[in-house]
Design a protein around this motif. Structure first.
Motif, short mmCIF file in Angstrom:
data_model
loop_
_atom_site.label_atom_id
_atom_site.label_comp_id
_atom_site.label_asym_id
_atom_site.label_seq_id
_atom_site.Cartn_x
_atom_site.Cartn_y
_atom_site.Cartn_z
N ILE A 107 38.75 37.37 45.95
CA ILE A 107 37.39 36.91 45.65
C ILE A 107 37.19 36.76 44.15
CG2 ILE A 107 34.96 37.64 45.68
CD1 ILE A 107 35.50 38.89 48.44
N CYS A 108 37.65 37.74 43.39
CA CYS A 108 37.52 37.67 41.93
C CYS A 108 38.31 36.49 41.37
CB CYS A 108 38.01 38.97 41.30
SG CYS A 108 36.95 40.40 41.58
N GLU A 109 39.48 36.24 41.92
CA GLU A 109 40.34 35.17 41.44
C GLU A 109 39.74 33.80 41.74
OE1 GLU A 109 44.96 35.41 41.34
OE2 GLU A 109 44.44 34.22 43.10
N MET A 110 39.07 33.65 42.88
CA MET A 110 38.53 32.35 43.27
C MET A 110 37.20 32.05 42.62
SD MET A 110 37.06 33.08 47.15
CE MET A 110 35.98 31.66 47.24
N GLU A 145 34.49 44.27 35.35
CA GLU A 145 34.86 42.96 34.82
C GLU A 145 35.63 42.17 35.88
OE1 GLU A 145 35.83 43.28 30.22
OE2 GLU A 145 36.80 44.88 31.35
N LYS A 146 35.17 40.96 36.15
CA LYS A 146 35.80 40.15 37.18
C LYS A 146 37.27 39.90 36.87
CE LYS A 146 35.77 35.79 37.14
NZ LYS A 146 35.37 34.36 37.07
N GLU A 147 37.59 39.67 35.62
CA GLU A 147 38.98 39.38 35.25
C GLU A 147 39.89 40.53 35.63
OE1 GLU A 147 41.71 38.29 31.33
OE2 GLU A 147 39.53 38.09 31.23
N LYS A 148 39.45 41.76 35.40
CA LYS A 148 40.25 42.92 35.80
C LYS A 148 40.37 43.02 37.31
CE LYS A 148 41.29 44.95 31.87
NZ LYS A 148 42.70 45.21 31.46
N GLY A 149 39.31 42.62 38.01
CA GLY A 149 39.31 42.72 39.45
C GLY A 149 40.27 41.76 40.14
N GLN A 150 40.87 40.84 39.38
CA GLN A 150 41.82 39.90 39.98
C GLN A 150 43.14 40.57 40.36
OE1 GLN A 150 42.17 36.44 37.43
NE2 GLN A 150 39.96 36.36 37.13
N CYS A 151 43.28 41.83 40.02
CA CYS A 151 44.47 42.60 40.38
C CYS A 151 44.10 43.68 41.40
CB CYS A 151 45.08 43.25 39.14
SG CYS A 151 46.42 44.39 39.51
N PRO A 152 44.74 43.72 42.57
CA PRO A 152 44.42 44.74 43.58
C PRO A 152 44.55 46.17 43.07
CG PRO A 152 45.79 43.02 44.53
CD PRO A 152 45.76 42.77 43.06
N ARG A 184 27.72 39.96 43.21
CA ARG A 184 27.83 41.12 44.09
C ARG A 184 28.90 40.87 45.16
NH1 ARG A 184 24.99 42.76 40.62
NH2 ARG A 184 23.04 43.97 40.75
N ILE A 185 29.65 41.92 45.48
CA ILE A 185 30.60 41.90 46.59
C ILE A 185 30.21 43.01 47.55
CG2 ILE A 185 32.99 42.13 47.33
CD1 ILE A 185 33.87 41.19 44.58
N THR A 186 29.97 42.66 48.79
CA THR A 186 29.62 43.64 49.81
C THR A 186 30.68 43.59 50.91
OG1 THR A 186 27.24 43.44 49.41
CG2 THR A 186 27.92 44.32 51.55
N SER A 187 31.17 44.75 51.30
CA SER A 187 32.16 44.80 52.38
C SER A 187 31.55 45.44 53.61
CB SER A 187 33.40 45.60 51.94
OG SER A 187 34.34 45.66 53.00
#
Length: 250
Positions: A107-110, A145-152, A184-187
Motif C-alpha cells: 500500500i505504501c509503495e503504490m 513515514e510512508k517511504e519507510k513503510g515501503q519495507c515490510p 490512513r490504513i485500517t486493517s
C-alpha cells in the motif's frame, strides 16, 4: 465459523480516559496531527474529491505466503524501493514478518499522494487493565513515514517497538499535515471472521465503499475477502507502480 465467542467486557473503566494518540506524543505532536494543520490539509484536499474513486484490489493468499517465506529465508532488509529498507539483518524480524506487514508495504509503495500514513494499533491484551475482549475504542493511531513503510521489515519494527510509536516526542513533521499529504490504513483482516449458517457458504465479503467515500484524504482498508484472498479498498488520489503489489495480486 466453529469458534466460541468470548464474552465482551462492556464496562472497562479505562475506556472513558483512553486517548487514541501514542503515549510519546507531546502537545505539539497532538496539535499537528489532529489540530489546525491537519484540518487545513483536509480543507485543501476537498478540491481533490472528484479525483478520488473507490477501488478494490484482490490479493492472493498463496502469493503472499510465498513472499513471506522468501523474506524469512533471505533474511534481507533491502527489499523495498527508494532506499526504504536498510541492509541490516535481523533474524527476529524475519521470523515474525506477517501477511499484514507485506500488504501494508505494498500500500505504501503504490501510494503517490501521501507522505505520512497512520494505522490503528490495538492495545487490547497489551495495555495493563485492557483485556482482549474489552469493548471500546482501545487502539492508538500510529503515524509513520510512508517511504519507510515501503519495507515490510520497517512495518514489523513499528508494530513491535517498545514505545508503541514511530516518531519520538516532538518529531511529528508539520508540512505533510499542512499540505494534506497524510493518509490512513485500517486493517479489518484480523478482527473480522466469516459467520456461516448450516447449508450455506460464504463466497466473499468486502467493506462498503461508503466507508471511505467523500473523504478528502488517502485511505486504504485491508480486509478478508474469502478463503483464498485478501483485499484492499482504497481511494488514493495518485497511484504509483508497485513491484511488490504486482507480486501479490490475484
Amino acid at each position: 465459523n466453529g469458534r466460541d465467542s468470548a464474552e465482551i467486557n462492556w464496562d472497562n473503566p479505562l475506556k472513558a480516559e483512553h486517548e487514541i494518540y501514542p503515549p510519546t506524543f507531546s502537545e505539539r505532536d497532538y496539535h499537528r496531527s489532529y489540530g489546525l494543520p491537519f484540518g487545513w490539509g483536509l480543507f485543501k484536499n476537498i478540491r481533490t474529491l472528484s479525483k478520488r474513486k473507490c477501488k478494490y484490489l484482490l490479493l492472493s493468499k498463496e502469493k503472499i505466503s510465498r513472499k513471506r517465506k522468501e523474506l524469512r529465508e533471505s533474511n534481507m532488509e533491502n527489499v523495498g524501493v527508494n532506499g526504504a529498507c536498510t541492509d541490516d539483518k535481523n533474524t527476529s524480524l524475519s521470523d515474525s514478518i506477517s501477511a499484514n506487514d507485506i500488504i501494508m508495504s505494498a500500500i505504501c509503495e503504490m501510494n503517490g499522494s501521501a507522505d505520512i500514513f497512520a494505522f490503528d494499533r490495538s492495545i487490547r491484551g497489551v495495555k495493563d487493565g485492557v483485556g482482549k475482549s474489552a469493548a471500546g475504542n482501545f487502539f492508538i493511531e500510529v503515524p509513520f513515514e510512508k517511504e519507510k513503510g515501503q519495507c515490510p521489515f520497517e512495518i514489523r519494527k513499528i508494530l513491535t517497538s517498545e514505545s508503541g510509536s514511530y516518531f519520538d516526542t516532538n518529531e511529528v513533521p508539520l508540512m505533510p499535515f499542512l499540505n494534506g499529504r497524510v493518509g490512513r490504513i485500517t486493517s479489518l483482516a484480523s478482527v473480522t471472521h466469516q459467520a456461516t449458517f448450516p447449508g450455506t457458504e460464504v463466497v466473499c465479503q468486502f467493506p462498503s465503499a461508503s466507508f471511505i467515500r467523500d473523504l478528502p484524504l488517502d485511505v486504504a482498508v485491508i480486509f478478508r475477502f474469502g478463503k483464498n484472498h485478501w483485499g484492499i479498498m482504497h481511494n488514493f488520489k495518485t497511484v504509483n507502480e508497485s513491484p511488490l503489489l504486482e507480486e501479490i495480486l490475484a
